[in-house]
Design a protein around this motif. Sequence first.
Motif, PDB file in Angstrom:
ATOM      1  N   PRO B  61       1.371  11.767   7.271  1.00 36.23           N
ATOM      2  CA  PRO B  61       0.866  11.051   8.458  1.00 36.23           C
ATOM      3  C   PRO B  61      -0.444  10.342   8.152  1.00 36.23           C
ATOM      4  CG  PRO B  61       1.397  13.350   8.966  1.00 36.23           C
ATOM      5  CD  PRO B  61       1.511  13.213   7.487  1.00 36.23           C
ATOM      6  N   GLY B  62      -1.248  10.935   7.282  1.00 32.42           N
ATOM      7  CA  GLY B  62      -2.534  10.322   6.918  1.00 32.42           C
ATOM      8  C   GLY B  62      -2.322   8.969   6.270  1.00 32.42           C
ATOM      9  N   PHE B  63      -1.428   8.916   5.306  1.00 33.00           N
ATOM     10  CA  PHE B  63      -1.276   7.635   4.604  1.00 33.00           C
ATOM     11  C   PHE B  63      -0.553   6.619   5.489  1.00 33.00           C
ATOM     12  CE2 PHE B  63       3.113   8.332   2.786  1.00 33.00           C
ATOM     13  CZ  PHE B  63       3.564   7.017   2.724  1.00 33.00           C
ATOM     14  N   ILE B  64       0.328   7.110   6.344  1.00 33.58           N
ATOM     15  CA  ILE B  64       1.052   6.171   7.199  1.00 33.58           C
ATOM     16  C   ILE B  64       0.102   5.520   8.215  1.00 33.58           C
ATOM     17  CG2 ILE B  64       2.808   6.026   9.031  1.00 33.58           C
ATOM     18  CD1 ILE B  64       4.541   7.856   7.356  1.00 33.58           C
ATOM     19  N   LYS B  65      -0.840   6.301   8.684  1.00 31.18           N
ATOM     20  CA  LYS B  65      -1.825   5.765   9.620  1.00 31.18           C
ATOM     21  C   LYS B  65      -2.633   4.641   8.950  1.00 31.18           C
ATOM     22  CE  LYS B  65      -5.139   7.489  12.955  1.00 31.18           C
ATOM     23  NZ  LYS B  65      -5.849   8.650  13.476  1.00 31.18           N
ATOM     24  N   LEU B  66      -2.973   4.850   7.684  1.00 30.25           N
ATOM     25  CA  LEU B  66      -3.726   3.830   6.952  1.00 30.25           C
ATOM     26  C   LEU B  66      -2.879   2.570   6.755  1.00 30.25           C
ATOM     27  CD1 LEU B  66      -5.450   6.199   4.363  1.00 30.25           C
ATOM     28  CD2 LEU B  66      -6.612   4.832   6.132  1.00 30.25           C
ATOM     29  N   VAL B  67      -1.580   2.766   6.513  1.00 32.38           N
ATOM     30  CA  VAL B  67      -0.698   1.602   6.371  1.00 32.38           C
ATOM     31  C   VAL B  67      -0.664   0.830   7.687  1.00 32.38           C
ATOM     32  CG1 VAL B  67       1.658   0.779   5.932  1.00 32.38           C
ATOM     33  CG2 VAL B  67       0.757   2.718   4.619  1.00 32.38           C
ATOM     34  N   ALA B  68      -0.532   1.563   8.785  1.00 32.16           N
ATOM     35  CA  ALA B  68      -0.458   0.922  10.097  1.00 32.16           C
ATOM     36  C   ALA B  68      -1.707   0.092  10.370  1.00 32.16           C
ATOM     37  CB  ALA B  68      -0.263   1.973  11.181  1.00 32.16           C
ATOM     38  N   ALA B  69      -2.837   0.573   9.792  1.00 29.39           N
ATOM     39  CA  ALA B  69      -4.101  -0.144  10.003  1.00 29.39           C
ATOM     40  C   ALA B  69      -4.293  -1.243   8.964  1.00 29.39           C
ATOM     41  CB  ALA B  69      -5.259   0.846   9.941  1.00 29.39           C
ATOM     42  N   GLY B  70      -3.285  -1.431   8.095  1.00 33.70           N
ATOM     43  CA  GLY B  70      -3.392  -2.468   7.068  1.00 33.70           C
ATOM     44  C   GLY B  70      -4.269  -2.065   5.890  1.00 33.70           C
ATOM     45  N   ALA B  75      -4.480   3.872   1.564  1.00 34.60           N
ATOM     46  CA  ALA B  75      -3.264   4.673   1.717  1.00 34.60           C
ATOM     47  C   ALA B  75      -2.777   5.174   0.356  1.00 34.60           C
ATOM     48  CB  ALA B  75      -2.177   3.835   2.389  1.00 34.60           C
ATOM     49  N   VAL B  76      -2.737   4.279  -0.638  1.00 35.87           N
ATOM     50  CA  VAL B  76      -2.211   4.702  -1.931  1.00 35.87           C
ATOM     51  C   VAL B  76      -3.151   5.707  -2.590  1.00 35.87           C
ATOM     52  CG1 VAL B  76      -3.125   2.809  -3.369  1.00 35.87           C
ATOM     53  CG2 VAL B  76      -1.001   3.943  -4.003  1.00 35.87           C
ATOM     54  N   PRO B  86       3.514   7.358  -7.349  1.00 35.74           N
ATOM     55  CA  PRO B  86       4.141   6.945  -6.082  1.00 35.74           C
ATOM     56  C   PRO B  86       5.130   5.787  -6.219  1.00 35.74           C
ATOM     57  CG  PRO B  86       1.831   6.284  -6.134  1.00 35.74           C
ATOM     58  CD  PRO B  86       2.050   7.168  -7.319  1.00 35.74           C
ATOM     59  N   ALA B  87       4.883   4.845  -7.135  1.00 33.17           N
ATOM     60  CA  ALA B  87       5.802   3.703  -7.239  1.00 33.17           C
ATOM     61  C   ALA B  87       7.173   4.193  -7.702  1.00 33.17           C
ATOM     62  CB  ALA B  87       5.255   2.673  -8.217  1.00 33.17           C
ATOM     63  N   ARG B 119       6.484   3.399  -1.646  1.00 35.83           N
ATOM     64  CA  ARG B 119       6.746   2.378  -2.655  1.00 35.83           C
ATOM     65  C   ARG B 119       5.908   1.126  -2.378  1.00 35.83           C
ATOM     66  NH1 ARG B 119      12.231  -0.847  -4.268  1.00 35.83           N
ATOM     67  NH2 ARG B 119      11.125  -2.805  -4.454  1.00 35.83           N
ATOM     68  N   PHE B 120       5.864   0.729  -1.123  1.00 35.69           N
ATOM     69  CA  PHE B 120       5.149  -0.493  -0.774  1.00 35.69           C
ATOM     70  C   PHE B 120       3.676  -0.420  -1.173  1.00 35.69           C
ATOM     71  CE2 PHE B 120       2.244  -2.507   2.219  1.00 35.69           C
ATOM     72  CZ  PHE B 120       2.499  -3.836   1.906  1.00 35.69           C
ATOM     73  N   VAL B 121       3.012   0.677  -0.796  1.00 34.77           N
ATOM     74  CA  VAL B 121       1.563   0.714  -1.079  1.00 34.77           C
ATOM     75  C   VAL B 121       1.295   0.816  -2.581  1.00 34.77           C
ATOM     76  CG1 VAL B 121       0.797   1.521   1.179  1.00 34.77           C
ATOM     77  CG2 VAL B 121       1.414   3.210  -0.573  1.00 34.77           C
ATOM     78  N   ALA B 122       2.168   1.513  -3.301  1.00 28.69           N
ATOM     79  CA  ALA B 122       1.974   1.629  -4.751  1.00 28.69           C
ATOM     80  C   ALA B 122       2.147   0.266  -5.418  1.00 28.69           C
ATOM     81  CB  ALA B 122       2.958   2.640  -5.336  1.00 28.69           C
ATOM     82  N   ASP B 123       3.162  -0.482  -4.982  1.00 29.46           N
ATOM     83  CA  ASP B 123       3.375  -1.815  -5.559  1.00 29.46           C
ATOM     84  C   ASP B 123       2.233  -2.755  -5.182  1.00 29.46           C
ATOM     85  OD1 ASP B 123       5.701  -0.869  -6.581  1.00 29.46           O
ATOM     86  OD2 ASP B 123       7.045  -2.066  -5.325  1.00 29.46           O
ATOM     87  N   TYR B 124       1.759  -2.587  -3.961  1.00 28.77           N
ATOM     88  CA  TYR B 124       0.662  -3.437  -3.488  1.00 28.77           C
ATOM     89  C   TYR B 124      -0.562  -3.244  -4.373  1.00 28.77           C
ATOM     90  CZ  TYR B 124      -2.823  -5.511  -0.416  1.00 28.77           C
ATOM     91  OH  TYR B 124      -3.814  -6.300   0.077  1.00 28.77           O
TER      92      TYR B 124
END
Lengths: 274, 465
Positions: B61-70, B75-76, B86-87, B119-124
């Motif tokens: 939930p912690g990392f997802i919240k950071l993703v939601a906030a951009g 997050a990664v 993570p990737a 996957r998204f945040v690791a690739d980012y």
Amino acid sequence: MYEILKSERLVPNIHLLKIESEFIPKKARPGQFVILQADERGERIPLTLADWDEEGITVIFLTIGTSTRKLAALKEGDSLYTLVGPLGRPTEISSHREVLGIGGCYGIGAIYPALKAFQEAGSSVRTIIEARSANLFYWTDRLSRVSGEILYVTRDGSKGFTGHIDQFLKDYLKENHPDLVYVVGCTFLLYLVAEATRPFGIKTIVSLNPIMIDGTGMCGVCRVIVGGKTKFACVDGPEFDGHEVDWNVLFARKHSYFDEELRSLSFFECERYG
Amino acid sequence: MAKLDLNRRPMPKQDPKERIKNFNEVALGYTPELAIAEAKRCLECKRPLCVKGCPVEIDIPGFIKLVAAGRFLDAVRLIKKKNTLPAICGRVCPQEVQCEKTCILNKKGAPIAIGRLERFVADYEAEVGKVTIPKIEKKTGKKVAVVGSGPAGLTVASDLIQLGHDVTIFEALHKPGGVLVYGIPEFRLPKRIVDREVDYIKKLGVRVVLNFVVGMTMTVDEILKEYDAVFIGSGAGLPWFMSIPGETLNGVYSANEYLTRTNLMKAYLFPEYDTPIKIGRRVAVIGGGNVAMDAARTALRLGADEVIVIYRRSRAEMPARVEEVENAEEEGVKFQFLTNPVRYISDDHNQLVAVECLRMRLGEPDASGRRRPIPIEGSEFVIPIDVCVVAIGNSPNPLIPKTTPGLETGKWGNIIIDEATGKTKKERVWAGGDVVTGAATVILAMGAGRIAARSIDEFLRTGKW
Ligand SMILES: Cc1cc2nc3c(=O)[nH]c(=O)nc-3n(C[C@H](O)[C@H](O)[C@H](O)COP(=O)(O)OP(=O)(O)OC[C@H]3O[C@@H](n4cnc5c(N)ncnc54)[C@H](O)[C@@H]3O)c2cc1C
Ligand SMILES: Cc1cc2nc3c(=O)[nH]c(=O)nc-3n(C[C@H](O)[C@H](O)[C@H](O)COP(=O)(O)OP(=O)(O)OC[C@H]3O[C@@H](n4cnc5c(N)ncnc54)[C@H](O)[C@@H]3O)c2cc1C
Ligand code: FES
């Protein structure tokens, strides 16, 4: 890493490479092999250890297809992409009354470490080397250091006995009684010798050369049938009792990629020579 | 709290008709917009069940919240506290039986796509080039040898180097990554991603020695003379065959051989790469796991006209990930359930031309809890094929146990350890990953690596075994 220390054409079609290696010489034993790759796109191919010292290892090979041609084109100072070993079980060395070593093709060189070890273990050693013609023999001075006598068999009669090895052995074994025959070379030579010694019941060790990739028991491509059981030649061999080998399966599997090998070779030649 | 949104955002994929003609990655990944939209669906549970489903307890939930906030980079970094790869895990973890299974929204059939977000945040992070090197503790002067560069070995190396120990990985093959490079195909896990992760741990200071077969090039005992501790993460690389007639015919492959030729040796680029592979017209794959799916989809891409997966139980018992079975079906792989091969048939040249099979029915559940397949007498039938890939399982390679006195092994040649520490029966030697469990998953191998690393660190600091 894996620098070429020496690159030499021994006779037409047979090439020697001495390659720098930190670890392999410390562990190498007769009968073992290495796997090498000339470059990043190259195939992994196995070659028998023909010699080694503190600096590195020596392999001797028949230039036959793409990979061996790539290797033969390497010059001193160049480097291999991959060199790994020693792989396979070492030859079982013990003292025999008389060991008959038989080598053909690359085996004329690759037979040397085991014969040396047999002699050092107190066996009397005799060696037969076989080739199409006398100009294809090499390393005879070395072989004479580890064997009491060297006999020659050539198909064209230019040296020693004229004909094939099995024709020679048929009579030879009537008068001579080695208690171990040890053979290295192309599969056809191994087969001819094993069939020739079978009626005499002489134990015959052959160094098999099926297709391999990893050399550690991971892929199973090297499987051979010995004594009715499937074995992985890279870890259970490569040396087996020649009288137990299913030769038909071995011959057929070796030719799995006949068409692809031709394609690879013509591609390679086009790229290199235009 | 967000409004209940059950629209699980799909991930863009290559069109099946196109993708079977190439080895490029099938799943294309979220865009930032899709990632944010998906992340906003999270209910931010007080007692998050997803974390319980994660073998390495990522703060989901912690990392997802950071993703939601951009805040993708934050997050990664949060994920990387628990999971260094993570990737890779975002791509290959079976999330549907782990975090996404326990996600509260799974009750409504729309769990958060945790894997896709990971996957998204690791690739980012990799794309914007903002990979940060963590702090490395003061050097301890202790030396650790890691055998094998699969996920277990990479995790141990990465953890211990950060704690200040010197780490050397010894790998038998000419490329690091274990199954991630030789087994899992490019179209599911691009090799540049594995290379990236290996480069990262090299940057941390880990030495990687390739072309080094422990047991042959040097034994574990010899390594112990120069190193303070050894971790064995040599995987489960020994392929099984069924011991039925015809297994040595040309055209019969183990999955390891088939996938190694294609992935590690790049046979799909033959003749630019020198290693060949048979392009079957009709290819059968025996088995029902991830490995079988990978082999079947590889066969299609190599150019087979028809690919048939032969599995002895029914669809419900298939151990492969649901997503991969769906991908295979979309691509046109056919399935022949409740069928078991009994013999391979050849022409006069030792070349495979057909496989004879028996039909099966399901009986009582066996030890694995799945219903046991029972052969139906007299149901033999023949399927014409020219290539067959045997993907029925692997066990640990005996090379290391055979050359290491003092290691204890189980029935399948697996190394026996103390689960809480990863310690083997031999002093100063730890083990983990598939070599202990038999063929399992990337994340479990990483988890085992982490446990062993903790125990190795403790030993190196206290000297107490
Ligand atoms: C344990 C072992 C030791 C060997 N030792 C020697 C040696 O000391 N000297 C030597 O000249 N040869 C040796 N060989 C054979 C050698 O590996 C092949 O001749 C070589 O791979 C041919 O490669 P190529 O690309 O030049 O030829 P290709 O045109 O690819 O093939 C020619 C022949 O080589 C065989 N071959 C092809 N690829 C492989 C492969 N990956 N592994 C094994 N065989 C293959 C095929 O059966 C084919 O008939 C050994 C083989 C084994 C298994
Ligand atoms: C085709 C395939 C698909 C898969 N798909 C998935 C998936 O989608 N999701 C998932 O979670 N899991 C999947 N798995 C399983 C997963 O890949 C493994 O569980 C995981 O890689 C195990 O990690 P490991 O580090 O224990 O061993 P491995 O990844 O097997 O690595 C072991 C390494 O040790 C090396 N080694 C072996 N012996 C020696 C030696 N004597 N000396 C030196 N080095 C040695 C090997 O070469 C290898 O590089 C798949 C497996 C396969 C084969
Ligand atoms: S070469 Fe792969 S198992 Fe022998």
